[in-house]
Design a protein around this motif. Structure first.
Motif, PDB file in Angstrom:
ATOM      1  N   CYS A  77       0.805  -1.226   0.000  1.00  0.00           N
ATOM      2  CA  CYS A  77       0.000   0.000   0.000  1.00  0.00           C
ATOM      3  C   CYS A  77       0.834   1.271   0.000  1.00  0.00           C
ATOM      4  N   VAL A  78       2.123   1.169   0.307  1.00  0.00           N
ATOM      5  CA  VAL A  78       2.939   2.359   0.563  1.00  0.00           C
ATOM      6  C   VAL A  78       3.505   2.915  -0.741  1.00  0.00           C
ATOM      7  N   PRO A  79       3.238   4.199  -1.066  1.00  0.00           N
ATOM      8  CA  PRO A  79       3.921   4.813  -2.212  1.00  0.00           C
ATOM      9  C   PRO A  79       5.393   5.025  -1.875  1.00  0.00           C
ATOM     10  N   ARG A  80       6.270   4.758  -2.831  1.00  0.00           N
ATOM     11  CA  ARG A  80       7.710   4.829  -2.574  1.00  0.00           C
ATOM     12  C   ARG A  80       8.380   5.798  -3.533  1.00  0.00           C
ATOM     13  N   ILE A  81       9.419   6.451  -3.032  1.00  0.00           N
ATOM     14  CA  ILE A  81      10.144   7.425  -3.842  1.00  0.00           C
ATOM     15  C   ILE A  81      10.724   6.784  -5.093  1.00  0.00           C
ATOM     16  N   GLY A  82      11.112   5.507  -5.017  1.00  0.00           N
ATOM     17  CA  GLY A  82      11.739   4.844  -6.154  1.00  0.00           C
ATOM     18  C   GLY A  82      10.777   4.263  -7.158  1.00  0.00           C
ATOM     19  N   ASP A  83       9.461   4.372  -6.937  1.00  0.00           N
ATOM     20  CA  ASP A  83       8.482   3.806  -7.863  1.00  0.00           C
ATOM     21  C   ASP A  83       8.539   4.503  -9.219  1.00  0.00           C
ATOM     22  N   ASP A  84       8.187   3.740 -10.255  1.00  0.00           N
ATOM     23  CA  ASP A  84       8.078   4.300 -11.593  1.00  0.00           C
ATOM     24  C   ASP A  84       6.972   5.351 -11.604  1.00  0.00           C
ATOM     25  N   LEU A  85       7.234   6.502 -12.212  1.00  0.00           N
ATOM     26  CA  LEU A  85       6.247   7.576 -12.225  1.00  0.00           C
ATOM     27  C   LEU A  85       5.037   7.262 -13.090  1.00  0.00           C
ATOM     28  N   THR A  86       5.102   6.201 -13.911  1.00  0.00           N
ATOM     29  CA  THR A  86       3.915   5.830 -14.687  1.00  0.00           C
ATOM     30  C   THR A  86       2.878   5.115 -13.832  1.00  0.00           C
ATOM     31  N   ASN A  87       3.265   4.688 -12.619  1.00  0.00           N
ATOM     32  CA  ASN A  87       2.303   4.012 -11.740  1.00  0.00           C
ATOM     33  C   ASN A  87       1.253   4.992 -11.239  1.00  0.00           C
ATOM     34  N   ASN A  88      -0.013   4.647 -11.399  1.00  0.00           N
ATOM     35  CA  ASN A  88      -1.071   5.497 -10.854  1.00  0.00           C
ATOM     36  C   ASN A  88      -2.060   4.707 -10.017  1.00  0.00           C
ATOM     37  N   ARG A  89      -1.670   3.506  -9.605  1.00  0.00           N
ATOM     38  CA  ARG A  89      -2.501   2.714  -8.707  1.00  0.00           C
ATOM     39  C   ARG A  89      -1.627   2.093  -7.627  1.00  0.00           C
ATOM     40  N   LEU A  90      -2.125   2.126  -6.409  1.00  0.00           N
ATOM     41  CA  LEU A  90      -1.492   1.429  -5.298  1.00  0.00           C
ATOM     42  C   LEU A  90      -2.337   0.213  -4.951  1.00  0.00           C
ATOM     43  N   TRP A  91      -1.692  -0.828  -4.479  1.00  0.00           N
ATOM     44  CA  TRP A  91      -2.435  -1.968  -3.970  1.00  0.00           C
ATOM     45  C   TRP A  91      -3.210  -1.502  -2.739  1.00  0.00           C
ATOM     46  N   SER A  92      -4.471  -1.864  -2.649  1.00  0.00           N
ATOM     47  CA  SER A  92      -5.257  -1.525  -1.453  1.00  0.00           C
ATOM     48  C   SER A  92      -5.995  -2.763  -0.968  1.00  0.00           C
ATOM     49  N   ILE A  93      -6.172  -2.848   0.340  1.00  0.00           N
ATOM     50  CA  ILE A  93      -6.835  -4.002   0.952  1.00  0.00           C
ATOM     51  C   ILE A  93      -8.337  -3.745   0.956  1.00  0.00           C
ATOM     52  N   GLU A  94      -9.090  -4.645   0.365  1.00  0.00           N
ATOM     53  CA  GLU A  94     -10.536  -4.458   0.256  1.00  0.00           C
ATOM     54  C   GLU A  94     -11.202  -4.512   1.635  1.00  0.00           C
ATOM     55  N   GLY A  95     -12.361  -3.850   1.727  1.00  0.00           N
ATOM     56  CA  GLY A  95     -13.141  -3.941   2.953  1.00  0.00           C
ATOM     57  C   GLY A  95     -12.606  -3.078   4.076  1.00  0.00           C
ATOM     58  N   ARG A  96     -13.013  -3.417   5.306  1.00  0.00           N
ATOM     59  CA  ARG A  96     -12.642  -2.638   6.477  1.00  0.00           C
ATOM     60  C   ARG A  96     -12.414  -3.576   7.658  1.00  0.00           C
ATOM     61  N   VAL A  97     -11.719  -3.071   8.679  1.00  0.00           N
ATOM     62  CA  VAL A  97     -11.489  -3.850   9.893  1.00  0.00           C
ATOM     63  C   VAL A  97     -12.837  -4.092  10.565  1.00  0.00           C
ATOM     64  N   PRO A  98     -13.171  -5.332  10.940  1.00  0.00           N
ATOM     65  CA  PRO A  98     -14.480  -5.612  11.524  1.00  0.00           C
ATOM     66  C   PRO A  98     -14.640  -4.983  12.910  1.00  0.00           C
ATOM     67  N   HIS A  99     -15.864  -4.626  13.227  1.00  0.00           N
ATOM     68  CA  HIS A  99     -16.198  -4.113  14.557  1.00  0.00           C
ATOM     69  C   HIS A  99     -15.962  -5.214  15.584  1.00  0.00           C
ATOM     70  N   PRO A 100     -15.545  -4.882  16.821  1.00  0.00           N
ATOM     71  CA  PRO A 100     -15.288  -5.927  17.823  1.00  0.00           C
ATOM     72  C   PRO A 100     -16.449  -6.895  18.028  1.00  0.00           C
ATOM     73  N   ALA A 101     -17.682  -6.409  17.877  1.00  0.00           N
ATOM     74  CA  ALA A 101     -18.840  -7.279  18.074  1.00  0.00           C
ATOM     75  C   ALA A 101     -19.076  -8.210  16.892  1.00  0.00           C
ATOM     76  N   GLU A 102     -18.403  -7.952  15.767  1.00  0.00           N
ATOM     77  CA  GLU A 102     -18.628  -8.744  14.552  1.00  0.00           C
ATOM     78  C   GLU A 102     -17.485  -9.699  14.247  1.00  0.00           C
ATOM     79  N   ARG A 103     -16.528  -9.836  15.169  1.00  0.00           N
ATOM     80  CA  ARG A 103     -15.348 -10.654  14.898  1.00  0.00           C
ATOM     81  C   ARG A 103     -15.614 -12.120  15.204  1.00  0.00           C
TER      82      ARG A 103
END
Length: 529
Positions: A77-103
């Motif tokens: 997920c982390v953008p890096r200084i050494g990345d190719d400038l043609t990159n315009n997408r970062l990997w992202s983790i789908e969804g969200r952290v579950p609520h404590p009552a839903e784990r």
């Protein structure tokens, strides 16, 4: 302890912590979501998800061979200084952290968001993920001192952790001098803009009108050109004038002097006196979405309000337009009836973006919209902003202090110090040398998410001078680590403000040191590290 700090202050704090650890032989537990900071200060790393430890081990092994899908996702997920400038997408983790009552207690807590379980990726044995939804995984050994809470164990190590897809960014053609741009290409023009604040003086002399009036010169003679369909990144330390510049443009502060125009419309008019047509064309995404979302109204009502105010669509189509905007920012239509308290930080920021887009503006100003978000949510918001820019040809001004983030999302970058722009240019010209000495210090202070990287930060001496007592000559001379290379120890820096050196492709630096010498100094420093 370093969350939301600018990079130079962060570097100083991290060096202080390291010195204290050595001097007092102290053990430190460092809690952060910044992987660059983790790599710089830690000996061991513990990754937590939804209240439990999912992976732990020596810092170098954890960065080189992460085993748990969540750890691998964070690193991607982390953008890096050494990345190719043609990159315009970062990997992202789908969804969200579950609520404590839903784990789930009898399942892997990360299973609903795990790409390895849902997509299989390069698994040769799909049966390895059959227990993810019916059993809770225990910690398994990856090596002698490295453990992961995953049924896949070492299977994930067969695939490089950074083996993920990123998109392609279009290439811009840059002009030699800003003023050569055709007027049809300029969306916003700023000339010699000043934003000053009156000093608050509670003394009796001031109340009687006998004291001399003093001003905080937050923005001083800033000139910019913003081209249609591009993103201008504005970076600098806290107190450099970024937010005051934005407030002057958006109309929250009345500029003291200079000119600013958007599509020929005057931006120096305070927002309360602006015509609705101008307000409609210039919208803003704020740093803290909680400060702009009303807890008493549902999300749909809050997005619908600007739609009705500006007449974006007929009244009978407002609900459909709100749902369209929710889809645009990757939120389902059932979010219409949810309240801010029911949303995560990233979802609130998406709602803030949807509200800014509700009037279909020509320009959106983003004031540090990801500075307080964790890396996975940050990646999702940055991807969203890039998608919106590509789909709608929107123009953006992106304010931040994280130069890695600004590099990823921007086409042009302006570096501010003490209310002035000390360097400006296209993104591909800002990051390699020559640098303005201030830009060089900012770049040297960026924490790299790699514990093997050896980099020496340039720690600037002293504090940023007060905008009420600006230094004579070059505004940076009181802290400049390079002025000694000039004759007489840089005496000219104290006497004369430097003119811009134009270095080609629209790149300009305000410094007395010649560009060729700045390049040589930066290269010598890189070899010495």
């Amino acid at each position: 302890p370093t969350t939301a700090l600018d990079v130079t202050v962060e570097a100083a704090v991290l060096e202080l912590i390291e010195d204290l650890k050595k001097d007092f032989n102290t053990g430190i537990i460092f809690i952060t979501h910044n992987l660059g900071v983790v790599a710089k200060v830690s000996d061991r790393l513990c990754v937590m998800y939804a209240g439990e430890m999912v992976e732990e081990g020596p810092i170098e092994e954890m960065f080189e061979s992460p085993a748990h899908p969540y750890t691998r996702g964070l690193l991607c997920c982390v953008p890096r200084i050494g990345d190719d400038l043609t990159n315009n997408r970062l990997w992202s983790i789908e969804g969200r952290v579950p609520h404590p009552a839903e784990r789930e207690k009898d399942a892997c807590i990360f299973a609903p968001r795990c790409d390895w379980r849902k997509k299989g990726l390069n698994l040769s044995d799909k049966s390895l993920v059959k227990d993810c939804l019916v059993k809770h995984p225990q910690l398994v050994s990856i090596s002698d001192d490295h453990r992961s809470r995953c049924f896949l164990g070492r299977e994930t190590l067969k695939v490089p952790w950074n083996d993920y897809f990123r998109g392609q960014r279009r290439t811009l053609e840059h002009t030699e001098i800003d003023d050569d741009l055709d007027t049809t290409d300029r969306l916003m023009t700023v000339d010699n803009l000043k934003v000053w604040y009156n000093e608050r003086n509670p003394s009796l002399r001031a109340m009687l009108g006998l004291a001399k009036k003093r001003h905080v010169k937050a923005v001083e003679d800033v000139s910019l050109r913003v081209i249609k369909g591009t993103t201008l990144g504005v970076v600098g330390e806290s107190g450099c004038g970024k937010s005051s510049l934005v407030k002057g443009l958006i109309g929250l502060e009345k500029p003291t002097g200079g000119k600013a125009e958007l599509m020929g419309l005057d931006l120096t008019i305070p927002v309360k006196n602006r015509d609705l047509s101008l307000i409609r064309e210039l919208q803003m995404v704020f740093q803290n979405p909680d400060s702009v979302l009303n807890p008493s109204y549902c999300i749909g009502q809050q997005i619908a309000r600007p739609i009705r105010k500006f007449g974006t669509v007929p009244k009978r189509e407002v609900r459909q337009e709100v749902e369209r905007l929710l889809r645009r920012v990757k939120l389902a239509k059932y979010y219409y009836n949810r309240y801010p308290r029911q949303l995560s930080g990233g979802e609130k920021q998406r709602v803030g973006i949807a509200r800014a887009l509700a009037s279909r503006p020509s320009m959106v100003i983003c004031d540090e919209p990801v500075s307080a978000l964790d890396v996975s949510v940050q990646a999702a918001v940055l991807n969203l902003l890039n998608e919106i820019k590509e789909e709608t040809a929107s123009t953006m001004v992106f304010i931040a202090h994280d130069l890695s983030v600004v590099r990823f999302i921007s086409d042009y970058i302006a570096v501010m110090y003490l209310g002035e722009i000390v360097e400006f240019g296209p993104v591909e010209r800002i990051y390699p040398p020559p640098y303005h000495p201030y830009t060089e210090a900012l770049l040297s202070s960026i924490p790299i998410p790699d514990p093997k990287a050896r980099k020496r930060s340039i720690v600037l001496g002293g504090d940023v001078p007060s905008p009420m007592n600006r230094p004579s000559g070059c505004c940076f001379h009181t802290r400049c680590p390079r002025r000694s290379v000039l004759p007489d120890g840089g005496a000219i820096c104290e006497k004369e403000a430097p003119a811009y050196q134009r270095l080609g492709d629209g790149h300009r630096i305000a410094c007395h040191i010649p560009g060729e010498q700045l390049t040589q100094l930066a290269e010598e420093r890189a070899k010495a590290v």
